[in-house]
Design a protein around this motif. Structure first.
Motif, PDB file in Angstrom:
ATOM      1  N   ARG A   1      69.823  23.215  59.066  1.00 44.76           N
ATOM      2  CA  ARG A   1      70.916  22.743  58.232  1.00 44.76           C
ATOM      3  C   ARG A   1      72.030  23.802  58.181  1.00 44.76           C
ATOM      4  O   ARG A   1      73.219  23.494  58.304  1.00 44.76           O
ATOM      5  N   HIS A   2      71.614  25.022  58.049  1.00 46.86           N
ATOM      6  CA  HIS A   2      72.554  26.120  57.989  1.00 46.86           C
ATOM      7  C   HIS A   2      73.332  26.243  59.311  1.00 46.86           C
ATOM      8  O   HIS A   2      74.554  26.385  59.329  1.00 46.86           O
ATOM      9  N   ARG A   3      72.606  26.123  60.438  1.00 48.42           N
ATOM     10  CA  ARG A   3      73.245  26.235  61.757  1.00 48.42           C
ATOM     11  C   ARG A   3      74.281  25.129  61.964  1.00 48.42           C
ATOM     12  O   ARG A   3      75.372  25.353  62.482  1.00 48.42           O
ATOM     13  N   VAL A   4      73.903  23.918  61.558  1.00 49.40           N
ATOM     14  CA  VAL A   4      74.812  22.777  61.736  1.00 49.40           C
ATOM     15  C   VAL A   4      76.086  23.012  60.926  1.00 49.40           C
ATOM     16  O   VAL A   4      77.207  22.855  61.411  1.00 49.40           O
ATOM     17  N   GLN A   5      75.897  23.425  59.684  1.00 45.01           N
ATOM     18  CA  GLN A   5      77.060  23.636  58.822  1.00 45.01           C
ATOM     19  C   GLN A   5      77.945  24.756  59.368  1.00 45.01           C
ATOM     20  O   GLN A   5      79.173  24.660  59.364  1.00 45.01           O
ATOM     21  N   HIS A   6      77.310  25.787  59.887  1.00 49.98           N
ATOM     22  CA  HIS A   6      78.040  26.918  60.444  1.00 49.98           C
ATOM     23  C   HIS A   6      78.918  26.440  61.615  1.00 49.98           C
ATOM     24  O   HIS A   6      80.104  26.781  61.705  1.00 49.98           O
ATOM     25  N   SER A   7      78.338  25.644  62.515  1.00 45.48           N
ATOM     26  CA  SER A   7      79.116  25.136  63.661  1.00 45.48           C
ATOM     27  C   SER A   7      80.270  24.263  63.172  1.00 45.48           C
ATOM     28  O   SER A   7      81.381  24.336  63.704  1.00 45.48           O
ATOM     29  N   ALA A   8      80.016  23.444  62.164  1.00 46.50           N
ATOM     30  CA  ALA A   8      81.089  22.569  61.649  1.00 46.50           C
ATOM     31  C   ALA A   8      82.202  23.419  61.051  1.00 46.50           C
ATOM     32  O   ALA A   8      83.391  23.134  61.257  1.00 46.50           O
ATOM     33  N   ASN A   9      81.834  24.473  60.350  1.00 45.68           N
ATOM     34  CA  ASN A   9      82.856  25.318  59.725  1.00 45.68           C
ATOM     35  C   ASN A   9      83.779  25.961  60.752  1.00 45.68           C
ATOM     36  O   ASN A   9      84.947  26.206  60.485  1.00 45.68           O
ATOM     37  N   ASN A  10      83.229  26.222  61.942  1.00 49.53           N
ATOM     38  CA  ASN A  10      84.028  26.905  62.963  1.00 49.53           C
ATOM     39  C   ASN A  10      85.013  25.995  63.698  1.00 49.53           C
ATOM     40  O   ASN A  10      85.829  26.473  64.468  1.00 49.53           O
ATOM     41  N   ALA A  11      84.882  24.682  63.505  1.00 45.34           N
ATOM     42  CA  ALA A  11      85.743  23.751  64.259  1.00 45.34           C
ATOM     43  C   ALA A  11      87.122  23.654  63.623  1.00 45.34           C
ATOM     44  O   ALA A  11      87.310  23.975  62.450  1.00 45.34           O
ATOM     45  N   LEU A  12      88.077  23.170  64.420  1.00 44.25           N
ATOM     46  CA  LEU A  12      89.458  23.014  63.922  1.00 44.25           C
ATOM     47  C   LEU A  12      89.593  21.714  63.134  1.00 44.25           C
ATOM     48  O   LEU A  12      88.912  20.733  63.442  1.00 44.25           O
TER      49      LEU A  12
END
Ligand code: FAD
Length: 508
Positions: free
Chosen positions: A479-490
């Motif tokens: 869950r943390h990894r998914v959220q982290h990737s989403a946060n990095n997107a434009l």
């Protein structure tokens, strides 16, 4: 006895809507080195249906095979990126969930992720399934990034499609086809003549007297089915006992905010409304069941749910859900609306055009075909339509809304056996059964089951092999990894401006 092969030296495509030009583009590409003449006849007098702007990821594979890149198409068609569909008020009033184009979590070799999630759900409060989908998290936050081609883990995998301007997409396909040698004839077909000896179509006759002959005819003439229906009299299997919606109003409006990276489908009392964001405007429509709401009330519902200024008068459409009994008959292949129609709830019409084209090309090796190929084409087409039908019916049947006769009747639907079996298997075992020729994969079905809170009694017991503490840790990490990737997107709007900005003046 060997079957008779029919040689194809000339193909006539009737209709220049999305399906006609997609067919022309693909056939002209496929036959680029062979002497097969391709002619497309359309009538600018009649025009095209002009809707059909939300797609699924298969579209990107379609134009990719033609050598077109995502950025080319996004730019040329004023498109936005679509990560999935948000279903508002479908499950209950004030509910919302997203069906993403992508997967959930990371399973193991032996067990799919959702079984672990279901296990955790039975013992404890678990995070929502949506937290394990990068597609959902991006769509929810209105962000976008092109998926990495070398994902480190399944958690980075998602897919995407386009919302595009249908007229600009047809124009792009037309330019491509003409560059590959397709001849365009603008004229209204008045008559279709058939051969006395075998009943094949011989030619189409235009208003001005021009006669166009061909070996193979592709009927892309829209709902009427000028060749397959009006000439060859192939019947239509009507599915309105399962799908009550039979009308739509559609209207474009000015955009009032940065475009969403998802289609929004909002359920109303006797149907649902779409919002499709493009770079230069928004598409809106209300699909409804005329036996449950009158036209004026349906139109009022649509208009009271649009924020921006309308760009034209609303247009109305009547349709019958179902499919042509045979999509290929004699020397005529129906592609697009002439072959069938299912309401655009999951944006499947253009996808069915793609699969039809793919099957057609697969049947024309060596520029010839025989009856075995025709029969196979028809069998596969029927199954593809039925699978999509089942998927759409599930959305209605699973709703818990009881605030109108429409929704109450939907809950009483007697389901097709194939759908009933799928639901029964899932609810009793947690297994997501996949039939051949399904456009939607297991995770799409899972998204809908989860969105409507349909959870199984059981899960794959192999999921118990993982110690609970370890499972908890894993879920937390994912869950943390998914959220982290989403946060990095434009933000989606910035992505579009940066990489694929559409300038109306470029499109003269
Ligand atoms: P049309 O666009 O109707 O084209 C028919 C062609 O035939 C035209 O060029 C016309 O000029 C020509 N023609 C007809 N008669 C003659 C004649 N006598 N002589 C010469 N030419 C003739 N699909 C999706 O995938 N996503 C969506 O979001 C979506 N939304 C939709 C919403 C609504 C309300 C409707 C009704 C459909 C939607 N669809 C959607 C379906 C989609 O619009 C169609 O699948 C797609 O546009 C293909 O249409 P077509 O080319 O088969 O037919």
């Amino acid at each position: 006895m060997f079957e008779q092969k029919k040689q194809v030296n000339s193909i006539v495509i009737v209709g220049g809507g999305t399906s006609g030009w997609m067919t022309a583009a693909a056939l002209s590409h496929y036959f680029a080195n062979e002497k097969v003449k391709i002619t497309l006849v359309e009538s600018s007098q009649i025009g095209t249906i002009g809707v059909g702007e939300a797609t699924i990821p298969t579209l990107r594979r379609f134009y990719g095979k033609l050598g077109l890149s995502d950025l080319d198409v996004l730019k040329a068609t004023a498109a936005t990126c679509k990560l999935g569909i948000e279903f508002k008020d479908w499950h209950k009033l004030d509910s919302s969930f997203i069906h993403p184009f992508g997967i959930y979590g990371q399973g193991t070799k032996e067990v799919d992720f959702h079984h672990y999630w279901l296990r955790q759900r039975q013992v404890d409060n678990v995070y929502p399934l949506a937290d394990f989908s990068l597609g959902v998290q991006l769509a929810k936050d209105n962000k976008f990034a092109v998926p990495t081609t070398n994902p480190e883990s399944q958690l980075e995998i998602f897919d995407w499609a386009l919302h595009f301007d249908a007229a600009l997409f047809a124009k792009l396909m037309r330019e491509y086809s003409e560059n590959n040698g397709t001849t365009l004839i603008d004229g209204k077909i008045d008559e279709v003549s058939t051969r006395n000896d075998n009943g094949d179509i011989k030619s189409v006759l235009l208003e001005d007297g021009t006669e166009i002959e061909g070996d193979l005819f592709i009927d892309c003439s829209g709902f009427q089915g000028l060749l397959i229906n009006k000439t060859l009299n192939i019947g239509y299997e009507n599915w309105s006992k399962w799908l009550f919606c039979d009308r739509a109003f559609a209207v474009q409006s000015e955009s009032v905010m940065a475009p969403n990276a998802r289609t929004v489908s909002k359920a109303h009392k006797a149907g649902w409304q779409w919002k499709i964001p493009l770079q230069h405007r928004q598409g809106n429509g209300h699909v409804f069941a005329s036996q449950y709401i009158d036209e004026q009330a349906a139109l009022d519902t649509l208009l009271s749910n649009i924020d921006g200024k309308l760009l034209h008068e609303p247009r109305t459409f009547n349709f019958t859900p179902g499919r042509r009994e045979k999509a290929w008959y004699k020397n005529c292949v129906a592609i697009g609306l002439s072959s069938g129609f299912l309401e655009p709830l999951e944006s499947t019409s253009i996808a069915l055009v793609e699969t039809a084209i793919e099957k057609l090309i697969g049947s024309l090796h060596g520029a010839c075909y025989d009856q075995t190929k025709v029969d196979l084409f028809n069998q596969k087409t029927a199954l593809e339509y039925e699978r999509v039908r089942d998927f759409i019916i599930l959305h209605y049947k699973a709703s818990k809304r009881d605030d109108s006769a429409f929704w109450r009747d939907c809950q009483q639907l007697q389901l097709p056996d194939t759908l009933q079996e799928k639901i029964d298997i899932f609810l009793s075992t947690g297994e997501l059964k996949r039939y051949p020729f399904e456009i939607f994969g297991k995770d799409s079905w899972l998204a809908i089951f989860d969105g409507f809170e349909m959870y199984p009694k059981a899960y794959d017991k192999k999921a118990d092999n993982m110690p609970l503490e370890y499972l908890n840790k894993n879920l937390h990490y994912m869950r943390h990894r998914v959220q982290h990737s989403a946060n990095n997107a434009l933000p989606h709007g910035i992505f579009l401006k940066k990489y694929c900005h559409f300038e109306a003046k470029e499109q003269s």
